[in-house]
Motif scaffolding. Structure first.
Motif, PDB file in Angstrom:
ATOM      1  N   THR A  53       0.855  -1.180   0.000  1.00 19.15           N
ATOM      2  CA  THR A  53       0.000   0.000   0.000  1.00 19.15           C
ATOM      3  C   THR A  53       0.889   1.226   0.000  1.00 19.15           C
ATOM      4  OG1 THR A  53      -1.959   1.048   0.990  1.00 19.15           O
ATOM      5  CG2 THR A  53      -0.267   0.290   2.510  1.00 19.15           C
ATOM      6  N   ASN A  54       0.298   2.387   0.210  1.00 14.38           N
ATOM      7  CA  ASN A  54       1.016   3.656   0.234  1.00 14.38           C
ATOM      8  C   ASN A  54       0.537   4.453   1.450  1.00 14.38           C
ATOM      9  OD1 ASN A  54       1.738   6.561  -0.637  1.00 14.38           O
ATOM     10  ND2 ASN A  54       2.601   5.324  -2.290  1.00 14.38           N
ATOM     11  N   VAL A  57      -3.286   7.682   0.144  1.00 12.73           N
ATOM     12  CA  VAL A  57      -4.144   7.085  -0.876  1.00 12.73           C
ATOM     13  C   VAL A  57      -5.400   7.914  -1.035  1.00 12.73           C
ATOM     14  CG1 VAL A  57      -5.476   5.044  -1.552  1.00 12.73           C
ATOM     15  CG2 VAL A  57      -3.288   4.760  -0.364  1.00 12.73           C
ATOM     16  N   ASN A  79      -6.005   2.616   3.704  1.00 12.58           N
ATOM     17  CA  ASN A  79      -4.626   2.151   3.798  1.00 12.58           C
ATOM     18  C   ASN A  79      -4.213   1.961   5.263  1.00 12.58           C
ATOM     19  OD1 ASN A  79      -4.861   4.963   4.106  1.00 12.58           O
ATOM     20  ND2 ASN A  79      -2.764   5.339   3.445  1.00 12.58           N
ATOM     21  N   TYR A 374      -0.918   1.304  -4.966  1.00  9.64           N
ATOM     22  CA  TYR A 374      -2.332   1.698  -5.081  1.00  9.64           C
ATOM     23  C   TYR A 374      -3.211   0.563  -5.615  1.00  9.64           C
ATOM     24  CZ  TYR A 374      -0.283   6.275  -4.386  1.00  9.64           C
ATOM     25  OH  TYR A 374       0.419   7.332  -3.868  1.00  9.64           O
ATOM     26  N   GLN A 377      -3.929  -1.679  -2.751  1.00  7.34           N
ATOM     27  CA  GLN A 377      -4.911  -1.060  -1.864  1.00  7.34           C
ATOM     28  C   GLN A 377      -6.308  -1.170  -2.442  1.00  7.34           C
ATOM     29  OE1 GLN A 377      -4.462   0.051   1.316  1.00  7.34           O
ATOM     30  NE2 GLN A 377      -6.713   0.111   1.286  1.00  7.34           N
TER      31      GLN A 377
END
Length: 390
Positions: A53-54, A57, A79, A374, A377
């Motif tokens: 993930t980041n 988001v 996230n 992304y 996610q």
């Protein structure tokens, strides 16, 4: 006939997330996949580290015919929710450039976490189970599989996109959508290297493996990350990012000295009489600078040039315009753009509005994330949304 409450086709990131979520609600869940092992794409992602993930988001990180469609699912399962899950399982991770989070040890940590969650939720996982046909029957569905027929109330399609054909990627999910008269946005490769024509390859192919930082633009989009020269064209994070925007026949522009007052710097270099090649080495790899100067036939010293010619050089360095011929195709793509048209789905539940009980999640849907965690996610968020209602 085997029976369950929820059948999920696809044991990837989205499918396993959906399965655990539905299982924790007390639903009898069965996951089917034609592959011998689950989550193959997770295992190879991020160079074996899984960019899961980041830290930041939003819907702006996604491409879709309906840019607002991902908002609901991304807010329902964020996230931060997934990071909390990773931490509960004791998985160590690292933060890299642009907020990307990777497993510190191996991508299989994420796979084990998901399989553990599914086990705790009472999910049945059935691998090497090919689905040969689907029929809507009496408010539910009957699946004909290589392991025999299966009846379910809710059916979730988590079959992924067309990227990574070596991992048995196929258009199966899109065929199911068309079977039930759901519209499909034609897919194409994304987050993929771009290939140049033979003349460009002959000139720059000798630089294969050379990398440099640049801001790469196409239409209204621009990404500032490394660019990698390949034997056939260009790759690297900035190129993979811009490939989602690029269409055949369009140019891309590379700014090799982004954020610099280059005209003034080169005019000063002209007045000083110093070497252009030596000056370029401070921002570009030596071999690349040599080939670039030779191709454009610029002298090593600029004092013989007019100021207008120096300004032209600055423009070429900050707006190097190229016309790629094609993408490198699904075999080199990380994801595919397009998929089941979001106009046919509920953004809250991921269920087909015209077919009660039929859900689509993950990459099979016309929602594609930028590079940087992304897309995973989206798998977690869309899988959770469907698992909450299936």
């Amino acid at each position: 006939m085997n029976q369950c409450d929820v059948a999920i086709i696809g044991a990837g990131a989205a499918g396993l997330m959906c399965a655990a979520t539905a299982g924790y609600r007390g639903r009898r869940v069965r996951v089917l996949d034609h592959a011998p092992k689950p989550a193959a794409k997770i295992r190879i992602s991020g160079g074996g580290k899984c960019n899961f993930t980041n830290i930041a988001v939003s819907a702006e990180n996604y491409y879709s015919a309906n840019p607002h469609f991902p908002v609901s699912a991304l807010k329902r399962y964020t996230n931060e929710d997934f990071i909390a899950l990773v931490e509960r399982h004791g998985i160590e991770y690292d933060r890299r450039d642009h907020g990307r989070l990777y497993c510190r040890h191996h991508a299989s940590d994420i796979t084990r976490m998901l399989l553990t969650e599914c086990d705790w939720a009472g999910v049945t996982l059935q691998m090497n189970a090919a689905v040969q046909g689907i029929e809507a029957v009496g408010g539910g569905f009957v699946l004909q599989t290589s392991a025999g027929p299966l009846q379910c109330e809710s059916l979730v399609i988590a079959t992924g996109g067309l990227a990574y054909p070596k991992l048995r990627a196929s258009d199966f999910g899109l065929r199911i959508a068309r079977q039930f008269d759901l519209p499909v946005v034609p897919p194409r490769p994304a987050l993929v290297p771009l290939e140049m024509d033979a003349r460009w390859q002959k000139r720059y192919g000798v630089l294969s493996g050379v990398s440099f930082d640049a801001c790469v633009s196409c239409r209204e989009a621009s990404f500032c990350e490394p660019v990698l020269i390949t034997p056939k064209g260009l790759s690297g994070p900035a190129i993979l990012q811009i490939s989602a925007m690029w269409r055949e026949g369009e140019p891309i522009t590379l700014n090799l000295f982004a954020g610099e007052a280059l005209e003034a710097a080169l005019l000063e270099l002209k007045r000083s009489g110093r070497s252009l090649h030596a000056w370029l080495k401070r921002g570009l790899p030596r071999r690349f600078a040599q080939v670039w100067i030779a191709h454009l036939q610029w002298p090593d010293r600029l004092d013989a040039l007019t100021d207008a010619a120096v300004r032209q050089l600055a423009s070429q360095l900050q707006a190097w315009t190229l016309y790629p011929q094609r993408t490198a195709g699904y075999g080199k793509a990380e994801v595919s753009l397009g998929g089941v048209d979001t106009a046919a789905l509920s953004s809250k539940t991921m269920m087909a509005q015209a077919v009660p009980g039929l859900f689509f999640i993950g990459e099979v849907v016309d929602v594609t994330g930028q590079l940087g965690g992304y897309n995973f996610q989206w798998a977690w968020s869309s899988g959770y949304a469907a698992g909450t209602f299936a």
